[in-house]
Design an enzyme around this catalytic site. Structure first.
Site, PDB file in Angstrom:
ATOM      1  CG  ASP A   1      -2.010   0.864   1.056  1.00 40.74           C
ATOM      2  OD1 ASP A   1      -2.197   1.706  -0.146  1.00 40.74           O
ATOM      3  OD2 ASP A   1      -2.774   1.227   2.012  1.00 40.74           O
ATOM      4  CD  GLU A   2       6.235   1.346  -0.639  1.00 42.18           C
ATOM      5  OE1 GLU A   2       6.875   2.353  -0.273  1.00 42.18           O
ATOM      6  OE2 GLU A   2       6.416   0.125  -1.293  1.00 42.18           O
ATOM      7  CE1 TYR A   3       6.416   5.739  -3.763  1.00 42.64           C
ATOM      8  CE2 TYR A   3       6.124   3.420  -4.163  1.00 42.64           C
ATOM      9  CZ  TYR A   3       6.961   4.544  -3.640  1.00 42.64           C
ATOM     10  OH  TYR A   3       8.410   4.206  -3.375  1.00 42.64           O
TER      11      TYR A   3
END
Length: 480
Positions: free
Chosen positions: A180-182
């Site tokens: 759950d990045e960017y």
């Protein structure tokens, strides 16, 4: 009298229980019904104990590969001294969760490099699986507002889970990894993270893929929203690991014990800000063994042989050193460094890799041409390290086979150019079976030397193209 009283009490108790259940049911939000802890139709994770035991190795070694720049097949080149694969899981990094502003829905997106790996699964995925290595797909945010933690309702989460399951089934993958990045929550009018979204998503995915692996890169809002309405993410995923490279910290995920967590996070790429030194690698391996964690996580494998680096960990974790190279990315017959070869195309089995008009100027195009025994069709092949070779035409011994302007796009012209040691002049030679080989440039690891359109006519363009199983990308090395 006593018997009658017992019957009355039991009947009263039964009526009371039914009444209480009715009240709870009537007051529950319909969206919550599918994930309530009482709903036995929703599976928890598959037989976790058998999944772990099936690897036959503790801890598991997991490697993320940035397929935009690197060849995931490198994972299969590393073994322990006894011949077992070093890596138990290879993760394709990464597909994306994108957002369609017209439909206002999240959707699964593959860039060109990921598409190439998936659509050519027999080239990139199956060879690893044949070695016993599980291949998973990581899903990453893409700055569009869509993430795992902001689905507006259960139906939206289930729809995305179905897309993920379809990808796993279509491409023969072994599971899904969530990162759950960017996401850039709020962009394009999207919602902020909520408590139920990620729980809905992993619950739906587990139902669709009961026997596949689901893992969590413990980062972002999803890692902070792990429980809803009595259901925990830990009851649905198989593994979770620390996302901060060169640190040692086990995530706290209710429902997962140490055997399904990774505390160590190793970046194997020198020159990067989070590169893990040899001393830190050794320290983390010992701590992992002492603390009983079941995952040892690595990131960013390239083409350079770093078996000695890995041995610092594997000697502690498994009591064995690491070995590099098993014939999967160099011809099994063996290229002799410094020897001269002709490269015969599989398009017709007779035409050769040829320097146009026997030219020697920088930028002279390379083409397909009928055999004529000229020096423009003879190539000195020299080992330059890391599993790569340079190819130099005898008619221009100071030149090397080169990809024009280090281009990576399909159709980029291949030429000769003054030998300069760049990655556009380094080529990996990989067995394609039946005596033929694929030839791949180091700067575009997912592309191969290719005859345009699979043509057989003299003068046909030689280019690079996304790797596939066609004859246009197969070359026989004939030693002179």
């Amino acid at each position: 009298m006593t018997t009658i009283m017992k019957k009355i009490n039991l009947i009263s108790l039964l009526i009371l229980c039914i009444s209480m259940l009715t009240i709870v049911s009537c007051n529950s939000d319909n969206l919550d019904e599918a994930v309530t802890i009482q709903d036995q139709s929703v599976p928890s994770k598959g037989n976790l104990a058998s999944k772990v035991a099936a690897f036959g190795k503790n801890p598991l070694s997991v490697m993320y590969v940035e397929v935009n720049n690197n060849d995931i097949r490198e994972v299969g080149k590393y073994t322990l001294a006894d011949g077992r694969p070093l890596f138990d899981v290879a993760i394709i990094f990464a597909a994306n969760i994108n957002y369609n502003t017209s439909t206002q829905k999240a959707y699964l997106h593959f860039n060109n490099q990921v598409t190439n790996v998936l659509t050519n699964k027999d080239v990139y995925i199956k060879p690893l699986q044949d070695k016993g290595i599980k291949v998973m797909l990581s899903i990453l945010g893409n700055h569009q507002g869509a993430g795992f933690a902001n689905f507006p309702n259960q139906a939206a989460a289930q729809a995305f889970a179905q897309e993920l399951a379809n990808a796993v089934n279509t491409y023969g993958l072994d599971g899904i990894d969530f990162d759950d990045e960017y996401a850039q929550y709020g962009a394009n009018g999207t919602g902020q993270p909520n408590q139920f979204s990620f729980v809905y998503l992993v619950t739906a995915l587990r139902e669709l893929l009961p026997n596949k692996i689901i893992s969590l890169y413990n980062y972002g809002p999803s890692a902070s929203n792990l429980s809803y309405n009595g259901v925990t993410v830990g009851s649905k995923v198989d593994f979770v690991w620390n996302p901060y490279y060169s640190t040692y910290s086990a995530p706290n995920i209710p429902g997962l014990d140490n055997a399904h967590k990774g505390a160590a996070a190793i970046n194997v790429r020198p020159g990067t800000g989070t590169y893990t030194s040899t001393s830190t690698l050794t320290n983390f391996a010992q701590r992992t063994k002492d603390d009983g964690y079941g995952v040892f996580l690595y990131y960013d494998l390239g083409a350079t042989n770093i078996a000695s680096y890995f041995s610092n960990a594997t000697n502690i974790l498994y009591g064995q050193s690491t070995v590099y190279g098993d014939g999967t990315t160099t011809p099994t017959t063996g290229i002799i460094s410094g020897a001269t070869y002709q490269l015969v195309s599989a398009t017709n089995g007779t035409s050769l890799l040829d320097v146009s008009n026997s030219g020697t100027a920088d930028g002279t195009k390379v083409q397909l041409w009928s055999s004529n025994n000229s020096n423009a069709q003879k190539w000195k092949v020299t080992d330059v390290g890391g599993g790569y070779y340079k190819l130099q035409p005898l008619n221009g011994p100071t030149k090397s086979l080169d990809v024009s302007n280090s281009g990576t796009a399909n159709g980029t012209q291949v030429q000769i150019y003054t030998d300069n040691g760049t990655n556009a002049q380094k080529w990996k030679i990989t067995s394609a079976g039946s005596g033929y080989y694929n030839v791949s440039p180091a700067h575009a690891a997912t592309s191969n030397l290719d005859v345009n359109g699979g043509a057989t006519t003299d003068g046909s363009k030689i280019q690079i193209w996304s790797a596939n199983t066609g004859n246009a990308q197969k070359w026989k090395f004939v030693k002179l």
